[in-house]
Each structure stands twice: as C-alpha cells, then as structure tokens.
Design a protein around this motif. Structure first.
Motif, mmCIF file in Angstrom:
data_model
loop_
_atom_site.group_PDB
_atom_site.id
_atom_site.type_symbol
_atom_site.label_atom_id
_atom_site.label_comp_id
_atom_site.label_asym_id
_atom_site.label_seq_id
_atom_site.Cartn_x
_atom_site.Cartn_y
_atom_site.Cartn_z
ATOM 1 N N ARG A 1 -34.116 8.170 -27.688
ATOM 2 C CA ARG A 1 -32.903 7.823 -28.431
ATOM 3 C C ARG A 1 -33.243 6.919 -29.622
ATOM 4 N NH1 ARG A 1 -28.831 8.725 -24.389
ATOM 5 N NH2 ARG A 1 -29.695 8.589 -22.286
ATOM 6 N N PRO A 2 -32.894 7.319 -30.837
ATOM 7 C CA PRO A 2 -32.999 6.408 -31.969
ATOM 8 C C PRO A 2 -31.826 5.445 -31.985
ATOM 9 C CG PRO A 2 -32.126 8.508 -32.700
ATOM 10 C CD PRO A 2 -32.437 8.667 -31.237
ATOM 11 N N GLY A 3 -32.013 4.291 -32.640
ATOM 12 C CA GLY A 3 -30.924 3.322 -32.695
ATOM 13 C C GLY A 3 -31.160 2.253 -33.742
ATOM 14 N N ILE A 4 -30.206 1.344 -33.840
ATOM 15 C CA ILE A 4 -30.247 0.216 -34.772
ATOM 16 C C ILE A 4 -29.884 -1.053 -34.006
ATOM 17 C CG2 ILE A 4 -29.174 -0.855 -36.787
ATOM 18 C CD1 ILE A 4 -30.926 1.412 -37.601
ATOM 19 N N SER A 5 -30.636 -2.122 -34.249
ATOM 20 C CA SER A 5 -30.305 -3.441 -33.699
ATOM 21 C C SER A 5 -30.187 -4.438 -34.849
ATOM 22 C CB SER A 5 -31.373 -3.912 -32.718
ATOM 23 O OG SER A 5 -31.356 -3.154 -31.534
ATOM 24 N N TYR A 6 -29.109 -5.190 -34.844
ATOM 25 C CA TYR A 6 -28.909 -6.235 -35.855
ATOM 26 C C TYR A 6 -28.798 -7.578 -35.145
ATOM 27 C CZ TYR A 6 -27.043 -9.050 -39.636
ATOM 28 O OH TYR A 6 -26.866 -10.044 -40.579
ATOM 29 N N PHE A 7 -29.704 -8.505 -35.473
ATOM 30 C CA PHE A 7 -29.750 -9.805 -34.819
ATOM 31 C C PHE A 7 -28.803 -10.768 -35.523
ATOM 32 C CE2 PHE A 7 -33.397 -7.819 -33.066
ATOM 33 C CZ PHE A 7 -33.621 -8.446 -31.845
ATOM 34 N N LEU A 8 -27.733 -11.149 -34.815
ATOM 35 C CA LEU A 8 -26.783 -12.127 -35.337
ATOM 36 C C LEU A 8 -27.390 -13.521 -35.335
ATOM 37 C CD1 LEU A 8 -23.654 -10.837 -33.391
ATOM 38 C CD2 LEU A 8 -24.250 -10.342 -35.774
ATOM 39 N N SER A 9 -28.313 -13.764 -34.376
ATOM 40 C CA SER A 9 -29.032 -15.036 -34.281
ATOM 41 C C SER A 9 -30.319 -14.749 -33.515
ATOM 42 C CB SER A 9 -28.184 -16.081 -33.547
ATOM 43 O OG SER A 9 -28.014 -15.712 -32.187
ATOM 44 N N ASP A 10 -31.067 -15.805 -33.171
ATOM 45 C CA ASP A 10 -32.281 -15.606 -32.383
ATOM 46 C C ASP A 10 -31.972 -15.153 -30.963
ATOM 47 O OD1 ASP A 10 -33.853 -16.307 -34.517
ATOM 48 O OD2 ASP A 10 -34.021 -18.423 -33.912
ATOM 49 N N LYS A 11 -30.715 -15.323 -30.527
ATOM 50 C CA LYS A 11 -30.345 -15.034 -29.141
ATOM 51 C C LYS A 11 -29.492 -13.775 -28.976
ATOM 52 C CE LYS A 11 -32.180 -18.789 -27.342
ATOM 53 N NZ LYS A 11 -33.317 -18.729 -26.380
ATOM 54 N N TRP A 12 -28.747 -13.388 -30.015
ATOM 55 C CA TRP A 12 -27.776 -12.304 -29.872
ATOM 56 C C TRP A 12 -28.030 -11.194 -30.883
ATOM 57 C CZ3 TRP A 12 -24.552 -12.114 -25.829
ATOM 58 C CH2 TRP A 12 -24.284 -13.308 -25.152
ATOM 59 N N ALA A 13 -27.815 -9.948 -30.437
ATOM 60 C CA ALA A 13 -27.965 -8.785 -31.328
ATOM 61 C C ALA A 13 -26.909 -7.749 -31.004
ATOM 62 C CB ALA A 13 -29.358 -8.172 -31.183
ATOM 63 N N LEU A 14 -26.433 -7.071 -32.030
ATOM 64 C CA LEU A 14 -25.603 -5.877 -31.857
ATOM 65 C C LEU A 14 -26.524 -4.662 -31.827
ATOM 66 C CD1 LEU A 14 -22.638 -6.566 -34.325
ATOM 67 C CD2 LEU A 14 -22.628 -6.784 -31.827
ATOM 68 N N LYS A 15 -26.285 -3.729 -30.888
ATOM 69 C CA LYS A 15 -27.196 -2.610 -30.699
ATOM 70 C C LYS A 15 -26.397 -1.315 -30.650
ATOM 71 C CE LYS A 15 -30.368 -3.527 -27.529
ATOM 72 N NZ LYS A 15 -31.544 -3.947 -28.310
ATOM 73 N N THR A 16 -26.934 -0.273 -31.276
ATOM 74 C CA THR A 16 -26.292 1.034 -31.205
ATOM 75 C C THR A 16 -27.344 2.119 -31.068
ATOM 76 O OG1 THR A 16 -24.779 2.572 -32.314
ATOM 77 C CG2 THR A 16 -26.257 1.307 -33.725
ATOM 78 N N ASN A 17 -27.019 3.165 -30.332
ATOM 79 C CA ASN A 17 -27.839 4.369 -30.239
ATOM 80 C C ASN A 17 -27.053 5.546 -30.790
ATOM 81 O OD1 ASN A 17 -30.159 3.283 -28.878
ATOM 82 N ND2 ASN A 17 -28.927 3.159 -27.033
ATOM 83 N N PHE A 18 -27.745 6.474 -31.446
ATOM 84 C CA PHE A 18 -27.051 7.643 -31.996
ATOM 85 C C PHE A 18 -27.968 8.850 -31.852
ATOM 86 C CE2 PHE A 18 -28.884 4.858 -35.182
ATOM 87 C CZ PHE A 18 -29.826 5.665 -35.804
ATOM 88 N N GLY A 19 -27.505 9.829 -31.123
ATOM 89 C CA GLY A 19 -28.300 11.026 -30.896
ATOM 90 C C GLY A 19 -29.241 10.882 -29.717
ATOM 91 N N SER A 20 -29.750 12.023 -29.243
ATOM 92 C CA SER A 20 -30.648 12.009 -28.093
ATOM 93 C C SER A 20 -31.445 13.305 -28.046
ATOM 94 C CB SER A 20 -29.838 11.856 -26.799
ATOM 95 O OG SER A 20 -30.670 11.960 -25.667
ATOM 96 N N LEU A 21 -32.771 13.172 -27.897
ATOM 97 C CA LEU A 21 -33.641 14.299 -27.584
ATOM 98 C C LEU A 21 -33.872 14.233 -26.085
ATOM 99 C CD1 LEU A 21 -35.522 16.629 -28.538
ATOM 100 C CD2 LEU A 21 -37.336 14.898 -28.749
ATOM 101 N N PHE A 22 -33.511 15.290 -25.333
ATOM 102 C CA PHE A 22 -33.409 15.125 -23.897
ATOM 103 C C PHE A 22 -33.867 16.359 -23.115
ATOM 104 C CE2 PHE A 22 -29.530 17.151 -25.286
ATOM 105 C CZ PHE A 22 -29.282 18.105 -24.310
ATOM 106 N N TYR A 23 -34.245 16.090 -21.871
ATOM 107 C CA TYR A 23 -34.405 17.121 -20.845
ATOM 108 C C TYR A 23 -33.683 16.623 -19.604
ATOM 109 C CZ TYR A 23 -36.288 20.035 -17.143
ATOM 110 O OH TYR A 23 -36.394 20.876 -16.071
#
Length: 210
Positions: free
Chosen positions: A148-170
């Motif tokens: 799964r590809p994704g994006i993480s954005y760190f709001l601070s050293d302790k917290w991050a917003l995370k998202t996944n988009f799409g999936s290569l799967f079996y």
C-alpha cells in the motif's frame, strides 16, 4: 503469486531514506472508519422496487518499532463488521464479522520537511462468520498480502496524519456453510490478485511516536 512477492521485495528494498523516526522509537497508529450506502434498485423476481442499505465498520489498532531511521516492523489487529439490509415485500438481512491479525513492514521516504511517502507491506490472517437470518451461516477463513502506498504528515515530533491510497494485493478466502444446508457443509474457495484504487482501499488515520 510469485511475481507479486518479487515485486513487493524489490519495492521495499528500493527505498532507502531518512525518516522522522529514530531506531528504537515506537509507532502507535490505527484506523477507525464507518461507511453507509443507501440506494434503490429493482428486485427482478417480481419487478418490485426495493431499498438497499449497507453499513461497514472497521477498527484496527497497530503498534510498530523503528528498526532503522526509516523502517518500521509492526503488528496490528482488525475487526470488521458489515450489515446489508433489503426492504420490500420480501425483506432480507445479512451480517458479516471478521477478526484479523496483521503483521506489517513500513518504509518512509521524505518528500519535504514533515511530509513523507510511505510504502506499507502487510500480511493478514482473518477468521469470521457470515450469516443470513433466514437461510445460512458461513464460517470464513482468509489470508492476504498487500502493498500500500501512502502519505504521512508530521504535525509534531509525536503526532502524524497518515493516509493510504490504493493496494496491490493477493487474497485467498475459504468459506464453509455450517448451518442451513441439511446434511452438507459445502466449501467455497476464492482467490483475488490485482490492483485496487477504490474507496475501500483508501484509509485515513493518526500516528503517535515515542
């Protein structure tokens, strides 16, 4: 299946970057989602219009350890509940619940300060049950491997917003009907392999690091 594993290994080894974490840090995260779908359709048995309603709830806490500044090994559990309802002169209702174990590997690639591209490879082993109140009960066993590809954005050293988009799967699913069929327990086996970019492959969550 072999080609998928080769692609995933190459993808994971191709990324060697510096991320927000440090070796030995712990990553806490997860997902909480609820989806409601409602629509009208034609019941072709008697050409009657019916109202269809589907609800899906997912909760999946996860914990991981930074084995390097850019790589995380972790483990999660997931509970999924689905309820489908049809309302007309022949009403129908079905339910499904699935409990899964989910080891994973995640790699971070820095895009700009505080923003990272992530690649997550996870395995899932699930057990559950599917039932229709008037007809049958089915035991479910499923296992899968996903990239799964994704994006993480760190709001601070302790917290991050995370998202996944799409999936290569079996994915492989085995089903056995245990109730509702006299003297028989028929089994069904399904295998799926491909790439998905649907809403079901999109997730949004938070991460906590310490």
């Amino acid at each position: 299946m072999r080609n998928l594993l080769i692609l995933i290994i190459v993808l994971a080894n191709a990324i060697n970057v510096t991320a927000q974490g440090q070796k030995g840090m712990i990553e806490l995260g997860g997902q909480l989602s609820y989806t409601l779908s409602e629509y009208e359709d034609i019941y072709y048995y008697n050409l009657e219009t019916y109202d269809y309603k589907s609800q899906r709830f997912v909760i999946s806490p996860k914990i991981g350890w930074f084995v390097s500044s850019s790589s995380v090994l972790g483990f999660g559990i997931e509970f999924e509940y689905i309820k489908n309802e049809r309302s007309n002169s022949i009403p129908d209702e079905s339910k499904k619940h699935l409990f899964s174990f989910n080891p994973y590997f995640r790699n971070y690639q820095k895009i700009i300060d505080k923003l990272f591209f992530t690649t997550t490879i996870d395995l899932a082993l699930g057990f559950g049950q599917e039932s229709n109140e008037d007809y049958y009960t089915t035991d479910i066993f499923t296992y899968s491997i996903n990239a799964r590809p994704g994006i993480s954005y760190f709001l601070s050293d302790k917290w991050a917003l995370k998202t996944n988009f799409g999936s290569l799967f079996y994915q492989r699913t085995n089903k056995k009907i245990t109730e509702g069929v006299e003297g028989k327990q028929p089994e069904l086996k399904d295998s799926d392999f491909g790439f998905s970019f649907s809403m079901n492959s999109f997730s949004l969550g938070v991460g906590y690091y310490f």
